[in-house]
Design a protein around this motif. Sequence first.
Motif, PDB file in Angstrom:
ATOM      1  N   MET A  59       0.810  -1.208   0.000  1.00  8.21           N
ATOM      2  CA  MET A  59       0.000   0.000   0.000  1.00  8.21           C
ATOM      3  C   MET A  59       0.854   1.275   0.000  1.00  8.21           C
ATOM      4  SD  MET A  59      -2.779  -1.272  -0.538  1.00  8.21           S
ATOM      5  CE  MET A  59      -3.963   0.074  -0.500  1.00  8.21           C
ATOM      6  N   HIS A  60       2.107   1.168   0.424  1.00  6.60           N
ATOM      7  CA  HIS A  60       2.965   2.350   0.370  1.00  6.60           C
ATOM      8  C   HIS A  60       3.034   2.855  -1.084  1.00  6.60           C
ATOM      9  CE1 HIS A  60       6.183   4.922   2.037  1.00  6.60           C
ATOM     10  NE2 HIS A  60       6.611   4.887   0.792  1.00  6.60           N
ATOM     11  N   PHE A  61       3.353   1.954  -1.991  1.00  7.67           N
ATOM     12  CA  PHE A  61       3.381   2.305  -3.414  1.00  7.67           C
ATOM     13  C   PHE A  61       2.003   2.745  -3.897  1.00  7.67           C
ATOM     14  CE2 PHE A  61       7.339  -0.027  -3.641  1.00  7.67           C
ATOM     15  CZ  PHE A  61       8.006   0.622  -4.661  1.00  7.67           C
ATOM     16  N   ARG A  62       1.009   1.947  -3.525  1.00  5.85           N
ATOM     17  CA  ARG A  62      -0.321   2.151  -4.089  1.00  5.85           C
ATOM     18  C   ARG A  62      -0.920   3.507  -3.688  1.00  5.85           C
ATOM     19  NH1 ARG A  62      -3.954  -1.447  -6.567  1.00  5.85           N
ATOM     20  NH2 ARG A  62      -2.494  -3.187  -6.487  1.00  5.85           N
ATOM     21  N   ARG A 104      24.857   7.195   2.329  1.00  9.72           N
ATOM     22  CA  ARG A 104      23.511   7.536   2.798  1.00  9.72           C
ATOM     23  C   ARG A 104      22.468   6.726   2.050  1.00  9.72           C
ATOM     24  NH1 ARG A 104      21.607   7.576  -1.488  1.00  9.72           N
ATOM     25  NH2 ARG A 104      21.386   9.214  -2.995  1.00  9.72           N
ATOM     26  N   THR A 105      21.246   6.758   2.602  1.00 10.31           N
ATOM     27  CA  THR A 105      20.111   6.176   1.904  1.00 10.31           C
ATOM     28  C   THR A 105      19.068   7.272   1.769  1.00 10.31           C
ATOM     29  OG1 THR A 105      20.608   4.126   3.041  1.00 10.31           O
ATOM     30  CG2 THR A 105      18.495   4.244   1.906  1.00 10.31           C
ATOM     31  N   ASN A 106      18.510   7.431   0.563  1.00 14.36           N
ATOM     32  CA  ASN A 106      17.460   8.449   0.441  1.00 14.36           C
ATOM     33  C   ASN A 106      16.144   7.841  -0.020  1.00 14.36           C
ATOM     34  OD1 ASN A 106      17.859   8.079  -2.282  1.00 14.36           O
ATOM     35  ND2 ASN A 106      18.327  10.212  -2.750  1.00 14.36           N
ATOM     36  N   TYR A 107      15.071   8.524   0.309  1.00 12.29           N
ATOM     37  CA  TYR A 107      13.713   8.123  -0.046  1.00 12.29           C
ATOM     38  C   TYR A 107      13.035   9.377  -0.558  1.00 12.29           C
ATOM     39  CZ  TYR A 107      14.992   4.181   2.890  1.00 12.29           C
ATOM     40  OH  TYR A 107      15.649   3.105   3.420  1.00 12.29           O
ATOM     41  N   TYR A 108      12.353   9.273  -1.674  1.00 15.26           N
ATOM     42  CA  TYR A 108      11.772  10.506  -2.223  1.00 15.26           C
ATOM     43  C   TYR A 108      10.463  10.244  -2.943  1.00 15.26           C
ATOM     44  CZ  TYR A 108      14.682   8.612  -6.000  1.00 15.26           C
ATOM     45  OH  TYR A 108      15.285   7.774  -6.904  1.00 15.26           O
ATOM     46  N   GLU A 109       9.632  11.264  -2.902  1.00 20.37           N
ATOM     47  CA  GLU A 109       8.323  11.207  -3.521  1.00 20.37           C
ATOM     48  C   GLU A 109       8.061  12.557  -4.165  1.00 20.37           C
ATOM     49  OE1 GLU A 109       8.543  10.974  -0.090  1.00 20.37           O
ATOM     50  OE2 GLU A 109       8.695   8.799   0.039  1.00 20.37           O
ATOM     51  N   LYS A 110       7.326  12.515  -5.263  1.00 21.82           N
ATOM     52  CA  LYS A 110       6.818  13.772  -5.839  1.00 21.82           C
ATOM     53  C   LYS A 110       5.335  13.570  -6.067  1.00 21.82           C
ATOM     54  CE  LYS A 110       7.929  14.887 -10.048  1.00 21.82           C
ATOM     55  NZ  LYS A 110       8.875  15.267 -11.094  1.00 21.82           N
ATOM     56  N   VAL A 111       4.523  14.464  -5.524  1.00 26.20           N
ATOM     57  CA  VAL A 111       3.065  14.318  -5.629  1.00 26.20           C
ATOM     58  C   VAL A 111       2.430  15.665  -5.951  1.00 26.20           C
ATOM     59  CG1 VAL A 111       2.713  12.329  -4.084  1.00 26.20           C
ATOM     60  CG2 VAL A 111       2.913  14.624  -3.117  1.00 26.20           C
ATOM     61  N   PRO A 112       1.160  15.638  -6.405  1.00 24.43           N
ATOM     62  CA  PRO A 112       0.420  16.897  -6.499  1.00 24.43           C
ATOM     63  C   PRO A 112       0.429  17.567  -5.125  1.00 24.43           C
ATOM     64  CG  PRO A 112      -0.794  15.112  -7.561  1.00 24.43           C
ATOM     65  CD  PRO A 112       0.378  14.488  -6.875  1.00 24.43           C
ATOM     66  N   ALA A 113       0.534  18.893  -5.116  1.00 19.07           N
ATOM     67  CA  ALA A 113       0.793  19.617  -3.871  1.00 19.07           C
ATOM     68  C   ALA A 113      -0.232  19.339  -2.772  1.00 19.07           C
ATOM     69  CB  ALA A 113       0.862  21.113  -4.159  1.00 19.07           C
ATOM     70  N   ASN A 114      -1.455  18.974  -3.154  1.00 18.55           N
ATOM     71  CA  ASN A 114      -2.473  18.761  -2.116  1.00 18.55           C
ATOM     72  C   ASN A 114      -2.331  17.414  -1.407  1.00 18.55           C
ATOM     73  OD1 ASN A 114      -3.181  17.572  -4.507  1.00 18.55           O
ATOM     74  ND2 ASN A 114      -5.348  18.080  -4.403  1.00 18.55           N
ATOM     75  N   PHE A 115      -1.329  16.632  -1.784  1.00 12.99           N
ATOM     76  CA  PHE A 115      -1.107  15.354  -1.104  1.00 12.99           C
ATOM     77  C   PHE A 115       0.123  15.365  -0.200  1.00 12.99           C
ATOM     78  CE2 PHE A 115      -4.028  13.832  -4.383  1.00 12.99           C
ATOM     79  CZ  PHE A 115      -4.839  12.998  -3.627  1.00 12.99           C
ATOM     80  N   LEU A 142       7.706   7.732  -6.771  1.00 14.25           N
ATOM     81  CA  LEU A 142       8.500   7.509  -5.555  1.00 14.25           C
ATOM     82  C   LEU A 142       9.640   6.544  -5.856  1.00 14.25           C
ATOM     83  CD1 LEU A 142       6.772   4.828  -3.334  1.00 14.25           C
ATOM     84  CD2 LEU A 142       5.904   5.457  -5.565  1.00 14.25           C
ATOM     85  N   ASN A 143      10.663   6.639  -5.046  1.00 12.38           N
ATOM     86  CA  ASN A 143      11.742   5.649  -5.095  1.00 12.38           C
ATOM     87  C   ASN A 143      12.678   5.893  -3.916  1.00 12.38           C
ATOM     88  OD1 ASN A 143      13.207   3.438  -6.003  1.00 12.38           O
ATOM     89  ND2 ASN A 143      13.166   4.127  -8.127  1.00 12.38           N
ATOM     90  N   GLY A 144      13.753   5.144  -3.905  1.00 12.71           N
ATOM     91  CA  GLY A 144      14.777   5.335  -2.897  1.00 12.71           C
ATOM     92  C   GLY A 144      16.089   4.874  -3.495  1.00 12.71           C
ATOM     93  N   SER A 145      17.199   5.244  -2.888  1.00 16.09           N
ATOM     94  CA  SER A 145      18.478   4.738  -3.377  1.00 16.09           C
ATOM     95  C   SER A 145      19.475   4.679  -2.232  1.00 16.09           C
ATOM     96  CB  SER A 145      19.022   5.623  -4.505  1.00 16.09           C
ATOM     97  OG  SER A 145      19.543   6.818  -3.988  1.00 16.09           O
ATOM     98  N   THR A 146      20.434   3.778  -2.379  1.00 15.90           N
ATOM     99  CA  THR A 146      21.438   3.596  -1.336  1.00 15.90           C
ATOM    100  C   THR A 146      22.804   3.796  -1.945  1.00 15.90           C
ATOM    101  OG1 THR A 146      19.990   1.899  -0.429  1.00 15.90           O
ATOM    102  CG2 THR A 146      22.207   2.014   0.488  1.00 15.90           C
TER     103      THR A 146
END
Lengths: 426, 457
Positions: free
Chosen positions: A69-72, A89-100, A81-85
């Motif tokens: 459900m994280h993805f969904r 460091r490890t990063n996690y990132y998301e881009k969404v419409p601003a209202n989310f 969304l994605n992440g990389s190591t």
Amino acid sequence: MNILNLEYEKYKLNNGLEVILHRNNYHPLVSVNVWYKAGSANERKGKTGIAHLFEHMMFQGSKNVPKEMHFRYIQEAGGSLNGSTSFDRTNYYEKVPANFLELILWLESDRMCMLLPSLTQEKLNNQIDVVRNERLERYDNQPYGLAWETILNNIYPAGHPYSWPTIGYIDDMNSYTLEDVIDFFNNYYSPSNACLTIAGNFDWDNAKTLVDKYFSDIETKNKPDNLSFPPVKLKKEKVITKKENVQLERLYLAWPTEKAFDPYDSSLDILGDILSGTKNARLYKSLVYDREIAQDVTAYQYSGKYAGHFLIIATAKPSVSLLLLKDEILKEIDNISSNGVTQRELFRSKNGIKSSFIYSMQHIDSLADQLNYYNFYLGEPNSFNYDLSRYEDTTEANIIECVNKYFKSSHIELHIAPINGEAENQ
Amino acid sequence: MKLDRSQKPTASVELSFILPEEEHFKLDNALDVIFVKRSNLPTLRLNLIVNGGSKTDPINKKGLANLFAMMIDEGADDYNGLELMDEFDMLGSNFNVGCNNDGIYIGLRTLTENIDRSIELFAKVVTKPHFDEISFAREKRKVLTRLIQLRDDVEEIASSVFEYIVLGKEDLYSFPLVGYENDINNVTLNDLKNYYNSYFIPNNSALMVVGNIEKEELREKLNYYFRDWKPKVLDIEKYKSNLKEFPGIFFIHKEDSVQSEIRIGHISENRSRHDYFPRKLLNTILGGQFSSRINLNLREDKGYTYGASSRFNYFKECAFFNVSTSVAIENTANAIREIIKELNLIREGVTESELYFAKSSTILNYPSKFETNRQITYHLTTKYLYDLPNDYFNTYLDLIRDVTIDEVNKSAANHIHTDRLVILVVGDKEKLIPQLHEVNSDKITELDYVGKEIRVF
């Protein structure tokens, strides 16, 4: 430059979580980017790859977020969304419409504090299979795919955490237990070991209120000890020869150099550009274009928090010997050491770097990541102009100095040859 | 007080999103220009598409268009190839040439402070390329070496041979861009000059421009720098379809391979407007994103792979559907069976909640498709290539919203065909053959690296 001077606000919650906010309302999008100060440099031998495996586990749901459900939830909101190591460091990132924005802060905070209650052996087994496949697909089954780890194994001393690849070894992957995952979480995934950046379209007050709501009650854990390593020096030259299932011979030359943002780090970047960054770059022009003894050539500085190295990679044309390529490459480096570089070469490289800084400003997600990057390495998120000035201030003398400092010492050579040794007859 | 985290937050206020406004105009030489003004940064992007591409490669000269694309920037007007690139590099401008089945693409990214000089150089490449013997010989040797290198690239082998088989071995779209050794040796410098004369014509091209400039200023500059490029009568043969179906199981031996690369699919219908949207939503559910059926099954449930996906691949004149993945070699048969199972299952229909999810992700993701100049240039190029209606971007969301579950299910029945699949695997044959026999006891055909039959098992 003005457009490289980003307005931002940075503050720290009581639990130690750093927060960076940068507002840019050009698009109705917001980007959230979290850096945890843990990468494969924090691993130990026998458990290599655990930082990356852990990154995978962070997408397996948390107490209030069922598996998948994280993805969904994010995709349903039109987000990516994605992440990389990496080593550091490890990063996690998301881009969404601003209202989310709130949805993302809820998801990021739930896995920051409530990952363990949802962790199961079944999820771990599944993700071990996935990362094993990732390794096979992206490294073992790629031509020359194991060269990177061979270089690391040989250039960094045993015990230095850069001496193994971030993806980790298959045998280690098979040994991961739930306990390893829990330990890694408890050791490194404290809010005090992380930085949350929000960039894009948001309202200042609202964003701060939401950050406070979702992150301020997360308990802090002990901060991991700082790592430190003596500078890397090779005692003697090493030549490694490997036969692989490839068609063309390839040469790798590697020198230990210096860490990210050390004095010559930017000169080494420019040197890479002058050697191979454009069609007129020295090695490209002589080896690939004029003499046609190489099919391709790349030279670059790789620098991390604890060390760095400079790498030159050249693929030989059929029936060309790697020794010839090596001689030509070393001759060119000597030539720079004795005769320097031209003003035109410096100017060309600097112009390319400057414009790439400006082009990169249009991606809100890469801006968010870059703010975290500067904050991690320099302690100051708004370092675009400082970073650019490192390149603009580089002189011909700096290039000669860095060549003399690092390229007169021992290096690693990796020769990869086809198993049957007759590439030219295929 | 501890926060109650059990409730998923919902969206705040409704968002408004304004699509970038397109302007269309023609230059004095009949070149179509499609322009979007964006003033957030001092940058500009240009992309010229010249219709043609590798589908125009003659028999025995496959690889011609690709070699043409490699050659066109090897010198123009007063500059040789190195000097030309140096001029771009000194400006901090990025210039590149690409080729696909349907066109040659010439791209430029520049800071606005260097617009004039960058467009001047760009126009020189388009209107006054050299095509000299020395560069030709060098680029030819480069592509021949590239062909040798490609034998190591299992993904590329799988994709290019799959296209060859699935598009019927004789269609103009069946052949790999990069061509074949003998064919490349057959190409002459005159062939490239002829290609230039036949295709590099303003009325066979379109220019997409996105960035920080006024329309009238742009028009003036383009008219000036492209003044020597003259329209001509087009004398280009129309594409004639020669698609054929060769369903079956095929493999290519790659010694000691630890993974197998799998491609499964069949020919599909062209990208027509009425049917495109149900197909897009269908594929979103089936294999178009991380949370799709195929990836969740093969990766998150079975752990066979790092990732699996499906897509409809549209060319201008034809199309095919395929699933692609890479799995540990011992799971080859398992993975193929699961993929076929998913293809059969989707033909039984999708659920309302799957359709809701697919629509929601597509609709809400729309603004992020217009974030960068590069993305917008890409969308404009797509719209031009498939000859989509002028209001395409404005009607897109409504057309997605209007798709019904019946239309999606109908498109599954019409566009997914498990009875005529081409199944291609690249991997070590010792481990593959028994597994492929398990999947299907019929014949299994071994192919070489370019898709020619070696033997039947």
